[in-house]
Design a protein around this motif. Structure first.
Motif: not given
Length: 474
Positions: A227-230, A317-318, A323-324, A346-348
């Motif tokens: 999962l992406g996170y914020v 830095g990635a 991922g980003t 996970p990606g752009d």
């Protein structure tokens, strides 16, 4: 106005049918969790009663509103009835997963607290809660919600047991806390709920939380789930920029030139469209799953850390395949106040997508308002583990049925220009007028309950006085 009334009448017809279908589906999926049909019928009454127009919601007030001679049936359901409430919660999550299939889901976690008068209530202690405005005697529970562009549904909840409470065997036994329930931090509870939600079939791409949930252990676990996170971070939070230097977020944002701030709309309020200025900066990820690190895990204290960074990091830095990873700053267009968010995908990913996820994070507050205002999420007045878990479950079921009904109405009918879409509060007003039974208010019933309450309170007062007298004896 006649046109508007006709449109509302159509929506009312659709809502009445949608409510019956949603309520029937919710109660049917949990039917197998009850050993006896009497408890199953009482549960359906309780879910209905939570939506009735009453001043407060607890076993006494709901028992009276439902026409019961006392609160005993509801109290038995909450405390002693043979009912697998954990299985029921998973079944409801599976139902919601089917409704959310194909939508862009953000899993949002946040906690809310309820003020208490005694530490005898399970999990009650002196702790911070934003709901009570500071530190006080309260219960705190972590909630997980699924938020889409049109829907918000609370999927799960976990009662937070402070360390001293979790270690007190006498209080645990009195409150009926299961042996397998031990102390867990709020981020650990959040990760467990996210993992369980994905296992029940929730299809999500993002996780969002506030500053409480910005620790590395949780972020690493979220990445392991793909999962992406914020997550929100304080201004003093230290990140590693593309050059490998550790800097506080408030200092790093000074690199953003005036022309690099982008103004984006974040929603609508009573005073019109809300807009903020946004900017982002590349930072190095520090939470790659299974990476070997010799450093302090407590990022909230911002201690100096020795990091073993990924050797394949590029100038932004990635790392390759990492991922980003970016730091997003939000600036108020008038006051200039800046908030910070650490993000990974996970990606752009575009800034517009991250802004959308950040804005969806706030919708869990709307879910709390709905739960506390209309389904009694914080009004149970229960003291034991089973009672708390079951009361909160039935409150979430009632809120889920409302959300399913609202979504069905939006899908089947379109409001004409000049009317906002049907909201949950307006839906509840329709249901109270068309579907839900009115609270029992006949004269004999009201007199019976007044006599019952006054007698019960007199007995309780006598017992308390006797207990105090025994304690005062030498």
């Amino acid at each position: 106005m006649t046109t508007y009334r006709d449109a509302v009448a159509v929506e009312a017809t659709v809502a009445e049918k949608a409510w019956g279908e949603a309520f029937g589906r919710a109660m049917s999926v949990v039917a197998g969790c009850f050993v006896r049909r009497e408890a199953r019928a009482t549960a359906a009454e309780l879910v209905t009663g939570l939506l009735l127009e009453v001043d407060t919601r607890n076993c006494w007030t709901l028992g009276q509103a439902l026409g019961h001679p006392g609160p005993h049936r509801l109290q038995h359901l909450l405390s002693r009835a043979r009912f697998d409430h954990d299985l029921a919660r998973r079944e409801i999550a599976g139902l919601l997963a089917g409704e959310l299939a194909g939508q862009e889901v953000v899993l949002v976690v946040d906690e809310t607290g309820d003020a208490k008068s005694s530490t005898d209530c399970v999990g009650a202690g002196r702790q911070y809660s934003g709901a009570i405005g500071g530190v006080g005697l309260c219960q705190v529970a972590v909630h997980l919600a699924a938020v889409t562009s049109t829907t918000k549904m609370i999927l799960d909840r976990a009662l937070y047991l402070p360390a001293d409470w979790a270690a007190d065997e006498e209080r645990r036994q009195m409150a009926g806390v299961p042996e397998h329930v031990t102390f867990a931090t709020k981020p650990q509870q959040a990760l467990a709920m996210v993992t369980d939600a994905l296992a029940t079939g929730i299809e999500a791409r993002w996780f969002a939380g506030d500053e409480v949930y910005c620790g590395r252990e949780l972020r690493r676990g979220i990445r392991a789930l793909d999962l992406g996170y914020v997550v929100g971070i304080p201004a003093s939070y230290q990140v590693t920029d593309g050059a490998g230097h550790r800097r506080e977020a408030r200092k790093l944002v000074n690199r953003v030139r005036p022309g690099q701030w982008m103004r984006r709309q974040t929603g609508h309020g009573t005073k019109g469209t809300r807009e903020y200025d946004w900017a982002w900066l590349d930072v190095r990820p520090d939470d790659t799953p299974d990476e070997n690190e010799n450093e302090n895990e407590n990022e909230n204290e911002n201690e100096n850390e020795n990091e073993n960074e990924n050797e394949n990091e590029n100038e932004n830095g990635a790392g390759a395949g990492a991922g980003t990873s970016v730091l997003v700053a939000r600036r108020h267009r008038y006051t200039g106040e800046v908030s910070f968010f650490r993000c990974w995908a996970p990606g752009d990913v575009s800034l517009a997508t991250l802004v959308e996820v950040i804005c969806r994070r706030w919708r869990i507050e709307e879910a709390f308002q709905l739960g506390k205002g209309f389904t009694g999420l914080d009004q149970g007045q229960v003291t034991c583990w089973n009672s708390w878990m079951r009361w909160s479950l039935f409150s979430l079921i009632a809120a889920a049925v409302l959300a399913l009904t609202t979504a069905a109405v939006h899908e089947d009918s379109e409001p004409p220009p000049g009317l906002v879409p049907l909201t949950c509060p307006e839906l509840i007003r329709l249901l109270r007028a068309l579907v839900l039974p009115p609270p029992a208010r006949d004269r004999d019933h009201v007199l019976h309950w007044i006599a019952w309450r006054r007698h019960h309170q007199a007995v309780a007062t006598t017992r308390h006085q006797q207990r105090h007298h025994r304690h005062d004896q030498p």
